[in-house]
Design a protein around this motif. Structure first.
Motif, PDB file in Angstrom:
ATOM      1  N   ALA A  27     -15.761  14.951   2.385  1.00 32.85           N
ATOM      2  CA  ALA A  27     -16.870  15.836   2.721  1.00 32.85           C
ATOM      3  C   ALA A  27     -16.413  17.196   3.240  1.00 32.85           C
ATOM      4  O   ALA A  27     -17.072  18.216   3.012  1.00 32.85           O
ATOM      5  N   ASP A  28     -15.267  17.230   3.960  1.00 33.34           N
ATOM      6  CA  ASP A  28     -14.798  18.481   4.553  1.00 33.34           C
ATOM      7  C   ASP A  28     -13.650  19.109   3.774  1.00 33.34           C
ATOM      8  O   ASP A  28     -12.998  20.037   4.267  1.00 33.34           O
ATOM      9  N   GLU A  29     -13.373  18.632   2.552  1.00 35.89           N
ATOM     10  CA  GLU A  29     -12.202  19.088   1.803  1.00 35.89           C
ATOM     11  C   GLU A  29     -12.604  19.889   0.563  1.00 35.89           C
ATOM     12  O   GLU A  29     -13.737  19.791   0.076  1.00 35.89           O
ATOM     13  N   ILE A  30     -11.641  20.661   0.074  1.00 34.75           N
ATOM     14  CA  ILE A  30     -11.827  21.402  -1.166  1.00 34.75           C
ATOM     15  C   ILE A  30     -10.700  21.049  -2.123  1.00 34.75           C
ATOM     16  O   ILE A  30      -9.565  20.812  -1.714  1.00 34.75           O
ATOM     17  N   ARG A  71     -19.403  18.018   0.620  1.00 34.63           N
ATOM     18  CA  ARG A  71     -20.777  18.403   0.974  1.00 34.63           C
ATOM     19  C   ARG A  71     -20.859  19.177   2.289  1.00 34.63           C
ATOM     20  O   ARG A  71     -21.849  19.886   2.535  1.00 34.63           O
ATOM     21  N   GLU A  72     -19.847  19.074   3.151  1.00 37.90           N
ATOM     22  CA  GLU A  72     -19.883  19.790   4.430  1.00 37.90           C
ATOM     23  C   GLU A  72     -19.282  21.189   4.346  1.00 37.90           C
ATOM     24  O   GLU A  72     -19.335  21.952   5.309  1.00 37.90           O
ATOM     25  N   VAL A  73     -18.699  21.526   3.221  1.00 36.41           N
ATOM     26  CA  VAL A  73     -18.019  22.816   3.074  1.00 36.41           C
ATOM     27  C   VAL A  73     -19.043  23.910   2.794  1.00 36.41           C
ATOM     28  O   VAL A  73     -19.871  23.779   1.875  1.00 36.41           O
ATOM     29  N   THR A  74     -18.990  24.986   3.560  1.00 33.70           N
ATOM     30  CA  THR A  74     -19.950  26.078   3.391  1.00 33.70           C
ATOM     31  C   THR A  74     -19.283  27.434   3.149  1.00 33.70           C
ATOM     32  O   THR A  74     -19.909  28.353   2.632  1.00 33.70           O
ATOM     33  N   GLY A  75     -18.003  27.576   3.533  1.00 28.63           N
ATOM     34  CA  GLY A  75     -17.354  28.881   3.489  1.00 28.63           C
ATOM     35  C   GLY A  75     -16.734  29.253   2.164  1.00 28.63           C
ATOM     36  O   GLY A  75     -16.464  30.440   1.928  1.00 28.63           O
ATOM     37  N   VAL A  76     -16.483  28.279   1.302  1.00 29.60           N
ATOM     38  CA  VAL A  76     -15.966  28.562  -0.036  1.00 29.60           C
ATOM     39  C   VAL A  76     -16.760  27.739  -1.042  1.00 29.60           C
ATOM     40  O   VAL A  76     -17.386  26.740  -0.681  1.00 29.60           O
ATOM     41  N   ARG A  77     -16.696  28.147  -2.287  1.00 34.23           N
ATOM     42  CA  ARG A  77     -17.442  27.427  -3.315  1.00 34.23           C
ATOM     43  C   ARG A  77     -16.637  27.415  -4.610  1.00 34.23           C
ATOM     44  O   ARG A  77     -15.699  28.215  -4.778  1.00 34.23           O
ATOM     45  N   THR A 146      -8.731  22.487   3.187  1.00 36.49           N
ATOM     46  CA  THR A 146      -9.958  22.539   3.974  1.00 36.49           C
ATOM     47  C   THR A 146     -10.345  23.992   4.197  1.00 36.49           C
ATOM     48  O   THR A 146      -9.567  24.911   3.932  1.00 36.49           O
ATOM     49  N   GLU A 147     -11.542  24.197   4.725  1.00 34.69           N
ATOM     50  CA  GLU A 147     -11.975  25.565   4.999  1.00 34.69           C
ATOM     51  C   GLU A 147     -11.094  26.263   6.016  1.00 34.69           C
ATOM     52  O   GLU A 147     -10.892  27.482   5.937  1.00 34.69           O
TER      53      GLU A 147
END
Length: 362
Positions: A27-30, A71-77, A146-147
């Motif tokens: 959830a918190d990973e990219i 799903r918890e990542v907001t700063g990158v897409r 991560t972010e």
């Protein structure tokens, strides 16, 4: 998912390109598709550390393109271009004070080979494989990050230049810009003209420091330092380095950077300082060295350890890229591109001094 990675199987062995399994992003990973990864001295020290007990995927100066996010990542897409740097928790006393490079959980987040909860991100031949190196393990086609260790890049930035900003170039430049902060009429002596040391030189030149001196055993690096604008480049093999720096600066350098990690070089750097001079230590290697306490006391000298240039990557890397875009921080002079398949040749060339900063590309 199956990816290709440069595995360091055991201390002292060469890297091998292998098919390995990478976890799906949590959830918190990219998930980042790697475009380039710098080869850093820290990678090689870790690769050959006799205390290492398992195979590992290294690499901590990475650029890439975000393919998926939790799903918890907001700063990158997805689609964002990023450079990956070190991880920090953001919650401890050091992080709260803005000193993220000295995070209380730095060891677990960057060097444990696992996620913070102890779970592996990589498997190889049915067994856990060391990963999460600096929260990334970028010597692979894909990496989980991560972010907190991802910095978004402008589309025009060359990944060969951006990748080493994740650690080496950030460290050298930050030692000058964030720690030493020399004035224009000051002088900076840099001991070790590798990637870190020459990034420090470029940073000193970028802010207009009047006297910059590089010290290195390799003639090629001394010549490059002069081309990059150093006032002088000294061969320590000729002896009397501190005395020569004293002559060039009128009594000793106001500031110095020690980037070799060698105890005798640290001692020489400290001796080369003038009254109230300050030394930033960034080289990883020696665990002890001699201090002339009388010299330290009576001349008001100071020594400062410096990790990751005391930088918060999300702020500092864009600042360095802006200097680069303005032509004041010409990092392209320091890098040499290699295909990932030639990683062992890149290691050999760097160790032999044939290149300064290898950057691996897929």
């Amino acid at each position: 998912m199956q990816i290709t990675a440069a595995v360091a199987p055991e201390p002292g062995a060469e890297f091998v390109l292998e098919a390995v399994e990478l976890d799906e992003p949590r959830a918190d990973e990219i998930l980042v598709r790697v475009t380039a990864a710098g080869l850093c001295h820290t990678d090689l020290i870790t690769k050959d550390d006799p205390r290492r007990r398992e195979p590992i995927v290294l690499g901590h100066e990475t650029t890439g393109i975000v393919e998926r996010t939790g799903r918890e990542v907001t700063g990158v897409r997805p689609g964002d271009r990023v450079v990956l740097s070190y991880r920090s928790c953001g919650a401890c006393r050091s992080c709260a004070a803005g000193d993220r490079a000295y995070c209380a959980r730095a060891r677990r987040l960057n060097g444990s080979g696992r996620r913070p909860d102890g779970s592996p991100t990589l498997t190889w031949r049915g067994a856990p494989l060391g990963g999460s190196f600096f929260g990334q393990s970028g010597f692979a086609t894909h990496a989980l990050a991560t972010e907190d260790n991802a910095v978004r890049l402008d589309g025009a930035v060359d990944p060969l230049v951006a990748a080493p900003l994740g650690c080496g170039f950030q460290t050298g430049a930050g030692a000058v810009l964030n720690v030493l902060r020399p004035p224009p009429d000051g002088s900076v002596a840099i001991f070790g003209a590798g990637g870190v040391g020459l990034a420090a030189l470029l940073a000193a030149r970028a802010i207009g420091v009047g006297t910059t001196i590089a010290v290195d055993v390799l003639a090629e690096r001394r010549e490059l330092a002069l081309r990059l604008g150093a006032t002088a480049a000294l061969d320590p093999g000729e002896g009397e380095v501190a005395a020569r720096i004293g002559e060039l600066t009128g009594g000793g350098a106001t500031h110095a950077v020690e980037a070799t990690g060698l105890a005798p070089v640290f001692e020489e750097a400290l001796a080369a300082l003038g009254t109230t001079g300050m030394l930033a230590v960034v080289g990883l290697g020696a665990t002890s060295a001699r201090l002339d306490l009388r010299d330290l006391l009576h001349r008001g000298k100071s020594v400062r350890g410096c990790i990751e240039g005391d930088a918060v990557p999300q702020r500092f890397i864009p600042e360095l890229l802006a200097l680069h875009a303005a032509g004041r921080f010409p990092l392209g002079e320091l890098v040499t591109a290699y295909p990932f398949a030639d990683i062992n040749r890149a290691v050999a060339d760097q160790r032999a001094g044939r290149v300064l900063k290898p950057v691996l590309t897929w």
